[in-house]
Design an enzyme around this catalytic site. Structure first.
Site, PDB file in Angstrom:
ATOM      1  N   GLU A 262      82.994 -10.743  21.339  1.00 48.50           N
ATOM      2  CA  GLU A 262      82.483 -12.000  21.878  1.00 48.50           C
ATOM      3  C   GLU A 262      83.659 -12.886  22.243  1.00 48.50           C
ATOM      4  O   GLU A 262      84.613 -13.030  21.467  1.00 48.50           O
ATOM      5  CB  GLU A 262      81.606 -12.738  20.852  1.00 48.50           C
ATOM      6  N   GLU A 312      70.415 -19.748  25.146  1.00 48.63           N
ATOM      7  CA  GLU A 312      69.314 -19.421  24.230  1.00 48.63           C
ATOM      8  C   GLU A 312      68.916 -20.690  23.474  1.00 48.63           C
ATOM      9  O   GLU A 312      69.678 -21.179  22.644  1.00 48.63           O
ATOM     10  CB  GLU A 312      69.750 -18.339  23.248  1.00 48.63           C
ATOM     11  N   LYS A 315      68.579 -20.589  19.305  1.00 48.93           N
ATOM     12  CA  LYS A 315      69.675 -20.268  18.398  1.00 48.93           C
ATOM     13  C   LYS A 315      69.829 -21.373  17.364  1.00 48.93           C
ATOM     14  O   LYS A 315      69.562 -22.550  17.638  1.00 48.93           O
ATOM     15  CB  LYS A 315      70.990 -20.122  19.176  1.00 48.93           C
ATOM     16  N   GLU A 323      75.864 -24.288  20.220  1.00 52.77           N
ATOM     17  CA  GLU A 323      75.428 -22.900  20.063  1.00 52.77           C
ATOM     18  C   GLU A 323      74.368 -22.480  21.088  1.00 52.77           C
ATOM     19  O   GLU A 323      74.224 -21.297  21.382  1.00 52.77           O
ATOM     20  CB  GLU A 323      74.892 -22.666  18.652  1.00 52.77           C
TER      21      GLU A 323
END
Length: 494
Positions: A262, A312, A315, A323
């Protein structure tokens, strides 16, 4: 290992390293209204992304990857580690269902990610006893299933598992409290021809340390570089990566390959999370990858997965509001900024040439996306800001939807008090598929067809996705209770 076993690992690993070089993408699905998997697969293809890293083994996602030509790292969540560690039969069943069956159907699975950053210090050792046995059982199960020539098990680890007491990469070693465990895992990876997977986040370095030099997080030069012997480090990615390389070398595993599982930069939710800095970082990183130079201690191609593909909205924001904003694409698959991901793969050379001919280096967004109606939920203009129902209503909306774009130096920091309230109400309304009951808030809210967005703050309209129905079924029962409950939580926002 005998010479025959070593040869087998070497030959097998030659097959695995046949994976596409260059950039991959993390494909997370923690969204209330996720894009259809077939749409995401097309986005990957359109942008020349040949590798996808998943965090679980979602059937809809894996089915969409059948015969796609995209190489896959399929994930095992941390909450499954205990059962897989204690029961080799459970590992065999997991592999049969989530790897063998899909490989047989045409999904090009190359890796199994056993857990996700299980040794984070914030987990307080919750997965220290189960990660390594789970890794062993999964690799044994892969071998037993006849997949030893194509699939390897690895563990995506946060960069906090290694460090340097002097700050110089050459002094890198594994964290003292897990040193022996790390060596056991690295030896197992080495014996099985598997890569060490590390998640490296220059943004987090900046986020956690207010004195961290901003330019050192990027790739366009730093006036006070780190000098480590004959090597000069001008960016924290190279320094962090080589700290890992040095840790591997120090412990006798200098030949273990590395995958950057990542890496990326968020676009909202923090003063240093915005589209300008995200574009600066990702463009710099893509240029770094495209150069093929690698890092000072590990020259050559960098194998990496951008985090992440799409935002997203479900999250956890415990680490920070950012995040929910790591995507290079927004929740609806629309590009956030100009970025070329295609130039790193040979297969995409023609696409890159075509893009260059039209002076375009833009991301290719999702196609044929359908949205809900053009309407929003906002605070009634007639309501007093002193109304006692406002604070608990906004608190409920933000706890059950997404208000991570509200705050100091975020994209919506220009909103006044009424705008903040309306943003919270609309987020909840959209997440509930514009259900009229989700725009009540004790009579404080109303539906409007006039877009309340500002020049910097977008009031989203959700996509009309089939997946929304399953989420809606889980949450509609809360709606009937909402207006009957006196919520004790008081929010502090402006």
């Amino acid at each position: 290992m005998g010479w025959a076993s070593e040869l087998l690992v070497a030959v097998s690993w030659l097959c695995v390293v046949g994976c596409a070089r260059g950039i991959g993408a993390n494909w997370g699905t923690q969204a209330s209204h996720p894009l259809p998997p077939s749409t995401v697969v097309q986005m990957l293809k359109d942008n020349g992304i040949q590798k996808a890293k998943l965090f679980d083994a979602d059937d809809r996602v894996l089915s969409a990857l059948v015969n796609s030509g995209i190489q896959v790292m399929v994930g095992i969540p941390n909450d499954m580690l205990a059962s897989l560690a204690s029961d080799h039969k459970a590992a065999e069943r997991w592999v049969a269902k989530n790897v063998s069956d899909y490989v047989h159907d045409g999904v090009d699975i190359r890796f199994v990610a056993v857990g996700n950053e299980p040794f984070l210090e914030t987990y307080n050792g919750s997965f220290l006893q189960t990660t390594y046995p789970a890794l062993q059982n999964i690799q044994v199960a892969l071998d037993a299933a006849g997949l030893s020539n194509r699939v390897r098990a690895t563990v995506p680890l946060n960069a906090d598992v290694y460090g340097s007491v002097t700050g110089k990469p050459s002094d890198g070693d594994f964290r003292s409290n897990i040193h022996d465990l790390m060596l056991s895992i690295v030896k197992f990876l080495s014996d099985n021809g598997a890569p060490f997977t590390a998640n490296i986040y220059p943004f987090i370095s900046l986020y956690e340390d207010p004195n961290f030099p901003v330019d050192y997080a990027f790739f366009d030069g730093y006036s006070s570089p780190i000098v480590d012997g004959a090597i000069t480090y001008t960016n924290v990615f190279d320094a962090n990566h080589d700290t890992l390389v040095a840790a591997l070398q120090r412990n006798g595993f200098g030949n273990v390959s590395i995958i950057v599982g990542e890496i990326g930069w968020p676009t909202d939710g923090n003063m240093n999370a915005n589209q300008q800095l995200a574009q600066r970082f990702n463009k710099g990183f893509m240029s770094h990858v495209s150069s093929g130079n690698g890092t000072p201690l590990r020259p050559g191609p960098i194998d990496a997965y951008l985090f992440s593909l799409v935002d997203e909205d479900e999250k956890s924001i415990q680490p920070g509001n950012f995040e929910r904003h790591w995507g290079v694409f927004a929740y609806d698959g629309s590009p956030k900024y100009e970025l070329d991901l295609r130039s790193t793969t040979a297969e995409a050379a023609a696409a890159a040439a075509a893009a260059a001919a039209t002076n375009s280096s833009s991301l290719v967004g999702a196609k044929n996306i359908k949205y809900l109606e053009r309407k929003w939920c906002v605070l009634k203009p007639s309501v007093s800001l002193d109304d006692a129902e406002i604070a608990p209503s906004v608190s409920y909306a933000c706890e059950n939807a997404d208000c991570s774009s509200l705050g100091y130096k975020t994209t919506c920091s220009d909103l006044d008090a009424q705008g903040n309230i309306s943003y919270a109400f609309n987020s909840y309304y959209q997440k509930n598929d514009q259900d009229n009951r989700a725009c009540g808030f004790s009579g404080l809210a109303t539906v409007t067809e006039e877009d309340p967005s500002t020049s910097t703050c977008k009031f989203d309209i959700m996509i009309d996705a089939e997946a929304a129905e399953s989420w809606k079924a889980r949450t509609l029962t809360q709606l009937n209770l909402l207006w009957c409950i006196v919520l004790p939580v008081i929010v502090t926002f402006v």
